[in-house]
Design a protein around this motif. Structure first.
Motif, PDB file in Angstrom:
ATOM      1  N   LYS A   1      13.585 -39.551 -14.333  1.00  0.00           N
ATOM      2  CA  LYS A   1      14.769 -39.524 -15.195  1.00  0.00           C
ATOM      3  C   LYS A   1      14.434 -39.921 -16.627  1.00  0.00           C
ATOM      4  N   GLY A   2      13.457 -40.761 -16.811  1.00  0.00           N
ATOM      5  CA  GLY A   2      13.092 -41.257 -18.134  1.00  0.00           C
ATOM      6  C   GLY A   2      12.252 -42.502 -17.955  1.00  0.00           C
ATOM      7  N   LYS A   3      12.191 -43.303 -19.003  1.00  0.00           N
ATOM      8  CA  LYS A   3      11.414 -44.535 -18.923  1.00  0.00           C
ATOM      9  C   LYS A   3      12.313 -45.739 -19.164  1.00  0.00           C
ATOM     10  N   ALA A   4      12.023 -46.788 -18.420  1.00  0.00           N
ATOM     11  CA  ALA A   4      12.723 -48.058 -18.605  1.00  0.00           C
ATOM     12  C   ALA A   4      12.123 -48.773 -19.820  1.00  0.00           C
ATOM     13  N   ARG A   5      12.743 -49.881 -20.213  1.00  0.00           N
ATOM     14  CA  ARG A   5      12.223 -50.671 -21.344  1.00  0.00           C
ATOM     15  C   ARG A   5      10.792 -51.117 -21.100  1.00  0.00           C
ATOM     16  N   THR A   6      10.434 -51.306 -19.835  1.00  0.00           N
ATOM     17  CA  THR A   6       9.092 -51.768 -19.482  1.00  0.00           C
ATOM     18  C   THR A   6       8.060 -50.651 -19.532  1.00  0.00           C
ATOM     19  N   GLY A   7       8.508 -49.411 -19.713  1.00  0.00           N
ATOM     20  CA  GLY A   7       7.604 -48.274 -19.722  1.00  0.00           C
ATOM     21  C   GLY A   7       7.449 -47.611 -18.370  1.00  0.00           C
ATOM     22  N   ARG A   8       8.055 -48.205 -17.354  1.00  0.00           N
ATOM     23  CA  ARG A   8       7.991 -47.658 -15.995  1.00  0.00           C
ATOM     24  C   ARG A   8       8.915 -46.446 -15.895  1.00  0.00           C
ATOM     25  N   ILE A   9       8.488 -45.423 -15.186  1.00  0.00           N
ATOM     26  CA  ILE A   9       9.304 -44.215 -15.007  1.00  0.00           C
ATOM     27  C   ILE A   9      10.448 -44.510 -14.052  1.00  0.00           C
ATOM     28  N   ILE A  10      11.654 -44.130 -14.454  1.00  0.00           N
ATOM     29  CA  ILE A  10      12.828 -44.281 -13.597  1.00  0.00           C
ATOM     30  C   ILE A  10      12.895 -43.056 -12.690  1.00  0.00           C
ATOM     31  N   ARG A  11      12.980 -43.300 -11.396  1.00  0.00           N
ATOM     32  CA  ARG A  11      13.057 -42.212 -10.414  1.00  0.00           C
ATOM     33  C   ARG A  11      14.478 -42.129  -9.868  1.00  0.00           C
ATOM     34  N   VAL A  12      14.994 -40.919  -9.801  1.00  0.00           N
ATOM     35  CA  VAL A  12      16.281 -40.688  -9.147  1.00  0.00           C
ATOM     36  C   VAL A  12      15.971 -40.035  -7.808  1.00  0.00           C
ATOM     37  N   TYR A  13      16.411 -40.681  -6.740  1.00  0.00           N
ATOM     38  CA  TYR A  13      16.103 -40.241  -5.381  1.00  0.00           C
ATOM     39  C   TYR A  13      17.222 -39.372  -4.823  1.00  0.00           C
ATOM     40  N   TYR A  14      16.824 -38.341  -4.090  1.00  0.00           N
ATOM     41  CA  TYR A  14      17.750 -37.431  -3.415  1.00  0.00           C
ATOM     42  C   TYR A  14      17.271 -37.218  -1.987  1.00  0.00           C
ATOM     43  N   PRO A  15      18.201 -37.058  -1.043  1.00  0.00           N
ATOM     44  CA  PRO A  15      17.785 -36.771   0.335  1.00  0.00           C
ATOM     45  C   PRO A  15      17.214 -35.360   0.446  1.00  0.00           C
ATOM     46  N   THR A  16      16.215 -35.201   1.283  1.00  0.00           N
ATOM     47  CA  THR A  16      15.685 -33.879   1.603  1.00  0.00           C
ATOM     48  C   THR A  16      16.540 -33.295   2.733  1.00  0.00           C
ATOM     49  N   PHE A  17      16.223 -32.072   3.124  1.00  0.00           N
ATOM     50  CA  PHE A  17      16.933 -31.465   4.251  1.00  0.00           C
ATOM     51  C   PHE A  17      16.798 -32.335   5.490  1.00  0.00           C
ATOM     52  N   LYS A  18      15.594 -32.853   5.703  1.00  0.00           N
ATOM     53  CA  LYS A  18      15.346 -33.735   6.844  1.00  0.00           C
ATOM     54  C   LYS A  18      16.187 -35.010   6.734  1.00  0.00           C
ATOM     55  N   GLY A  19      16.357 -35.521   5.513  1.00  0.00           N
ATOM     56  CA  GLY A  19      17.205 -36.691   5.293  1.00  0.00           C
ATOM     57  C   GLY A  19      18.657 -36.415   5.640  1.00  0.00           C
ATOM     58  N   PHE A  20      19.141 -35.223   5.270  1.00  0.00           N
ATOM     59  CA  PHE A  20      20.510 -34.836   5.637  1.00  0.00           C
ATOM     60  C   PHE A  20      20.656 -34.740   7.151  1.00  0.00           C
ATOM     61  N   LEU A  21      19.640 -34.202   7.819  1.00  0.00           N
ATOM     62  CA  LEU A  21      19.699 -34.089   9.277  1.00  0.00           C
ATOM     63  C   LEU A  21      19.793 -35.458   9.940  1.00  0.00           C
ATOM     64  N   VAL A  22      19.038 -36.426   9.433  1.00  0.00           N
ATOM     65  CA  VAL A  22      19.105 -37.780   9.987  1.00  0.00           C
ATOM     66  C   VAL A  22      20.493 -38.354   9.789  1.00  0.00           C
ATOM     67  N   TYR A  23      21.060 -38.160   8.610  1.00  0.00           N
ATOM     68  CA  TYR A  23      22.410 -38.666   8.321  1.00  0.00           C
ATOM     69  C   TYR A  23      23.440 -38.024   9.247  1.00  0.00           C
ATOM     70  N   PHE A  24      23.398 -36.694   9.366  1.00  0.00           N
ATOM     71  CA  PHE A  24      24.396 -36.002  10.171  1.00  0.00           C
ATOM     72  C   PHE A  24      24.180 -36.178  11.668  1.00  0.00           C
ATOM     73  N   SER A  25      22.995 -36.564  12.086  1.00  0.00           N
ATOM     74  CA  SER A  25      22.761 -36.803  13.516  1.00  0.00           C
ATOM     75  C   SER A  25      23.635 -37.931  14.037  1.00  0.00           C
ATOM     76  N   LEU A  26      24.030 -38.832  13.153  1.00  0.00           N
ATOM     77  CA  LEU A  26      24.932 -39.916  13.532  1.00  0.00           C
ATOM     78  C   LEU A  26      26.324 -39.386  13.874  1.00  0.00           C
ATOM     79  N   HIS A  27      26.724 -38.307  13.207  1.00  0.00           N
ATOM     80  CA  HIS A  27      28.074 -37.783  13.352  1.00  0.00           C
ATOM     81  C   HIS A  27      28.216 -36.714  14.439  1.00  0.00           C
ATOM     82  N   LEU A  28      27.110 -36.314  15.048  1.00  0.00           N
ATOM     83  CA  LEU A  28      27.192 -35.309  16.102  1.00  0.00           C
ATOM     84  C   LEU A  28      27.539 -35.962  17.447  1.00  0.00           C
ATOM     85  N   PRO A  29      28.371 -35.313  18.228  1.00  0.00           N
ATOM     86  CA  PRO A  29      28.672 -35.887  19.541  1.00  0.00           C
ATOM     87  C   PRO A  29      27.450 -35.839  20.449  1.00  0.00           C
TER      88      PRO A  29
END
Length: 87
Positions: A57-85
């Protein structure tokens, strides 16, 4: 992979990212009921499991790169596995 294969705190991070469309470690720490340590370590663990991806996303004041995390398809499957009967 089922929800039970993930530690509860890692699952809560996945859940929040799916429901909110992604976020940084800072966003995770502020909005998910986990410690600052977990907010920084859980995304790294989920990246290695293939459940998250990130974009710089950019750099923090410390110079460290800011990462924005998003779920992958596999991440969505893990999330939705909770909601399946269960059969």
């Amino acid at each position: 992979m089922k929800k039970t294969d993930l530690p509860e705190k890692q699952f809560s991070v996945i859940k929040w990212l799916v429901e909110n469309g992604g976020g940084s470690e800072y966003d995770i720490g502020k909005n998910v009921n986990v410690s600052s340590f977990v907010a920084h370590q859980a995304p790294k663990a989920l990246l290695t499991k293939g459940l998250l991806k990130f974009e710089p996303k950019g750099k923090a004041r410390t110079g460290r790169i800011i990462r924005v995390y998003y779920p992958t398809f596999k991440g969505f499957l893990v999330y939705f596995s909770l909601h399946l009967p269960s059969s």
